[in-house]
Scaffold this active site. Structure first.
Site, PDB file in Angstrom:
ATOM      1  N   SER A  57       0.831  -1.204   0.000  1.00 27.18           N
ATOM      2  CA  SER A  57       0.000   0.000   0.000  1.00 27.18           C
ATOM      3  C   SER A  57       0.871   1.262   0.000  1.00 27.18           C
ATOM      4  O   SER A  57       1.611   1.481  -0.948  1.00 27.18           O
ATOM      5  CB  SER A  57      -0.964  -0.045   1.188  1.00 27.18           C
ATOM      6  N   ASP A 107      -6.360  -3.906  -1.278  1.00 28.99           N
ATOM      7  CA  ASP A 107      -5.184  -3.506  -0.509  1.00 28.99           C
ATOM      8  C   ASP A 107      -4.434  -4.721   0.037  1.00 28.99           C
ATOM      9  O   ASP A 107      -5.000  -5.578   0.703  1.00 28.99           O
ATOM     10  CB  ASP A 107      -5.634  -2.613   0.650  1.00 28.99           C
TER      11      ASP A 107
END
Length: 488
Positions: free
Chosen positions: A85, A321
């Site tokens: 991320s 994510d």
């Protein structure tokens, strides 16, 4: 008034921390954090090299930039880079910024200083209104679980909640994430990086005098050696393929998702890694290679099987994510069968499991479940490999909202300073010689275990996975103990 890069680098506590570090380095000219160095024309080491892994955390990623800035100011450069991320964003920008011997953070800071991060909130009018309400600082939320808590507890406060729910139902997220992808592509274009192949080519480059591994008589190296590891070009960006339930590391696993993977824009890999569930729409890839009926379908199926997925290859996959599987992938570069030439430094954004989680309400209960799953894998790895505790530094980011895309300039500067101060504290206490001794004590036992595993593997018959892998490196999650060997 917009910030400038000098606002970050000349911030009072940043200058104070760096002055403290420079004073220490002046008093300790033989200070060492790695055995891998590059040599200047005068025959003296110019930089020391380490691997680096960075945790995900949205806007808290500004602290990652501050940490790396301090490392670079100490003369440290980077071999392999990895992250999830926000960590993957910084890893990609560092990798693309220029040759590895050049500092990367000055350019990255300039991009941060001039960017309105709220531009990344790019959904329709209702989605943006809902997001503004959701992120009002009425109560503090941390991590993805905190976002889910806020989403469920505040939905009733938004006049257009039904429309937002429809958006989530249909698009699986509030915001397309296109603005972020385009921003990242523009930055990479500045550096001439438009494809995975160009990124890897840049990472294969070494300084003019090459890289060397210092002499270490205690580890049977009487003289310096040229350092040219096969995976020098490796960058590892973690995302979650929820269609096949696979932890994906890009770009090394890109051949499983794109037939012509060399031409894929690197921004696509990071867009997949930062797809915060429900906040951003998932990133998708369609027309995967090797589906039923393709001439090479058996080859691709074998590759998927080596990763633990035994179902049919899907037409389309959804990425969210990478933090839902491994928010701090410190295991990316770990090889406990030898004393490392260079350490793998890790940067964590806060401390997990530092307080009792409240589960009185359903949102709190769901958030606690999510965060438990998110953090436990990485915690288990460090617990099993306790030597890594000497390489990881946890930055104190309490009080900062990880999804605050409208963060005040003062908070941006302070987050950067948190990273700088944390790096200085870590460097002044890191004992490279002691760490190598710790690793050396573990190696014999680990090698004996590996030999036993190798004996078991020889009893298994399995075909080779002969895809062309990025950098010629087989994905690390294709375990050797399955008897599967890729073409190198």
């Amino acid at each position: 008034m917009a910030l400038s890069s000098a606002d970050f680098t000349e911030y009072p506590s940043v200058r104070s921390a760096l002055s403290r570090m420079q004073e220490y380095l002046t008093k300790h000219p033989d200070w060492t954090v790695s055995d891998v160095v590059d040599m200047g024309a005068d025959g003296k080491p110019q930089h020391q090299y380490v691997d680096l892994v960075m945790e995900g955390g949205g806007m808290l990623g500004i602290a990652l930039v501050g940490y790396v800035y301090a490392l670079e100011q100490a003369g440290i450069r980077f071999l392999r880079l990895g992250g999830t991320s926000a960590g993957s964003i910084n890893a990609l920008l560092m990798a693309a910024s220029g040759p590895r011997q050049e500092a990367s953070t000055q350019w990255i800071i300039e991009q941060l200083a001039n960017q309105n991060f709220y531009d990344f909130v790019d959904g329709d009018k209702d989605a943006r209104a809902f997001t503004a309400d959701l992120l009002r600082p009425e109560e503090e939320h941390h991590g993805l679980g905190g976002f889910l808590h806020g989403l469920t507890s505040k939905a009733r406060l938004v006049n257009d909640a039904l429309q937002v729910i429809d958006n989530i139902r249909e698009d699986k997220g509030l915001h397309p994430g296109d603005a972020f992808r385009q921003w990242l592509q523009r930055l990479l274009k500045q550096k001439g990086i438009k494809s995975i192949e160009q990124l890897l080519e840049l990472r294969r480059q070494v300084p003019a005098q090459g890289l060397q591994r210092r002499a270490s008589p205690e580890y049977n190296r009487a003289t310096p050696e040229t350092y040219t590891p096969a995976d020098l070009s490796r960058i590892a960006l973690v995302t979650a393929d929820i269609t096949t339930q696979t932890k994906v590391v890009f770009p090394e696993m890109a051949p499983l998702y794109w037939k012509d993977w060399k031409t894929v824009p690197p921004a696509d890999m990071v867009r997949a890694s930062m797809s915060v569930p429900l906040f951003f729409q998932p990133s998708t890839v369609s027309d995967l290679p090797g589906r039923d009926g393709a001439p090479d379908s058996e080859l691709y199926q074998t590759a998927w099987n080596a990763l633990g997925y035994t179902g049919e290859i899907p037409e389309t996959v959804f990425f969210v994510d990478g933090g839902i599987m491994s928010n701090f992938p410190i295991d990316l570069f770990h090889d406990n069968t030898q004393v490392p030439a260079a350490p793998t430094f890790g940067i964590k954004l806060g401390v997990d499991r530092a307080a009792i989680r409240t589960t009185d309400s359903l949102p709190q209960y769901l958030g606690a479940i999510f965060d438990a799953a998110r953090t436990q894998y990485d915690f288990d790895f460090i617990h099993r490999n306790s030597d890594y505790r000497h390489l990881v530094h946890c930055l104190n980011v309490d009080g900062f909202n990880w999804l605050d895309f409208q963060m005040a300039d003062a908070d941006k500067l302070e987050l950067f300073a948190v990273g700088v101060r944390g790096a200085v504290e870590f460097l002044l206490n890191f004992d490279w010689s002691g760490y190598k001794k710790l690793r050396a004590a573990k190696v014999p036992v680990v090698q004996q275990s590996k030999q036993l595993d190798a004996e078991k593997a020889r009893l298994q018959a399995a075909p080779a996975v002969e895809l062309e892998w990025p950098g010629g490196i087989r994905p690390g999650y294709m375990k050797m103990d399955l008897g599967l060997v890729a073409q190198q």
